[in-house]
Design an enzyme around this catalytic site. Structure first.
Site, mmCIF file in Angstrom:
data_model
loop_
_atom_site.group_PDB
_atom_site.id
_atom_site.type_symbol
_atom_site.label_atom_id
_atom_site.label_comp_id
_atom_site.label_asym_id
_atom_site.label_seq_id
_atom_site.Cartn_x
_atom_site.Cartn_y
_atom_site.Cartn_z
ATOM 1 N N GLY A 47 0.925 -1.170 -0.025
ATOM 2 C CA GLY A 47 -0.210 0.025 0.023
ATOM 3 C C GLY A 47 0.802 1.355 0.036
ATOM 4 O O GLY A 47 0.165 2.240 0.226
ATOM 5 N N HIS A 48 2.068 1.270 -0.073
ATOM 6 C CA HIS A 48 2.983 2.338 -0.041
ATOM 7 C C HIS A 48 3.920 2.292 -1.333
ATOM 8 O O HIS A 48 5.301 1.921 -1.208
ATOM 9 C CB HIS A 48 3.978 2.254 1.132
ATOM 10 C CG HIS A 48 4.684 3.541 1.324
ATOM 11 N ND1 HIS A 48 5.873 3.806 0.888
ATOM 12 C CD2 HIS A 48 4.176 4.574 2.316
ATOM 13 C CE1 HIS A 48 6.111 5.086 1.472
ATOM 14 N NE2 HIS A 48 5.205 5.374 2.244
ATOM 15 N N PHE A 49 3.341 2.527 -2.340
ATOM 16 C CA PHE A 49 2.403 3.317 -2.931
ATOM 17 C C PHE A 49 1.899 2.136 -4.025
ATOM 18 O O PHE A 49 2.713 1.702 -4.752
ATOM 19 C CB PHE A 49 2.503 4.582 -3.489
ATOM 20 C CG PHE A 49 2.827 5.513 -2.503
ATOM 21 C CD1 PHE A 49 2.066 6.073 -1.421
ATOM 22 C CD2 PHE A 49 4.349 5.844 -2.268
ATOM 23 C CE1 PHE A 49 2.444 6.869 -0.315
ATOM 24 C CE2 PHE A 49 4.671 6.660 -1.298
ATOM 25 C CZ PHE A 49 3.669 7.467 -0.414
ATOM 26 N N VAL A 54 7.617 2.206 -3.022
ATOM 27 C CA VAL A 54 8.711 2.696 -2.307
ATOM 28 C C VAL A 54 8.888 2.388 -0.798
ATOM 29 O O VAL A 54 7.745 2.270 -0.062
ATOM 30 C CB VAL A 54 8.391 4.259 -2.247
ATOM 31 C CG1 VAL A 54 9.489 4.973 -1.444
ATOM 32 C CG2 VAL A 54 8.354 4.916 -3.692
#
Length: 139
Positions: A47-49, A54
């Site tokens: 979820g990042h991203f 990243v």
């Protein structure tokens, strides 16, 4: 002394998915270096991203701290290292899937059960993150 992942598990209590160093080496009693290979499959990249993964800065801090904790092999039996502070943390470059993070950590002070350190994380020789951190080693 160089430690592989299984040897690191004998020193620190972290386990997958939070064991974030693949290998570490104690250079001397106050200096350690480590490596982590970012596969792209890590939970923190989901979820990042999305579509632009990243490595989060807090994960880079955790990787530096885990690298430092291998220096405590003798003191850490039956103990858990808990973060007590992060100071002067800076993020300079992105860390992406496929990168190998190389860390360097130095213990700068010890006060009973509290350890103070400085760390740096590099990718391809370029500084990605740096900071000062402290932790308590508690039974």
């Amino acid at each position: 002394m160089i430690f592989n992942k299984e040897e690191i598990k004998k020193i620190i209590p972290h386990r997958e998915p939070m064991l974030l160093i693949d290998e570490a080496e104690s250079i001397d009693e106050k200096t350690s270096v480590g490596k982590y290979h970012v596969t792209g499959e890590e939970y923190f990249l989901q979820g990042h991203f999305p579509d632009n993964p990243v490595v989060p800065g807090v994960i880079l801090c955790e990787i530096m701290a885990q690298t430092c904790c291998v220096l405590l092999a003798d003191q850490s039996k039956g103990a858990t290292p808990y973060f007590t502070g992060l100071n002067n943390v800076k993020f300079k470059n992105k860390v992406l899937p496929g990168d190998t993070i190389e860390t360097e950590c130095i213990i700068t002070d010890i006060k009973k059960y509290f350890y103070f350190a400085k760390g740096k994380a590099y990718v391809n020789g370029k500084l990605a993150a740096s900071g000062e951190f402290s932790f308590a080693l508690t039974k």
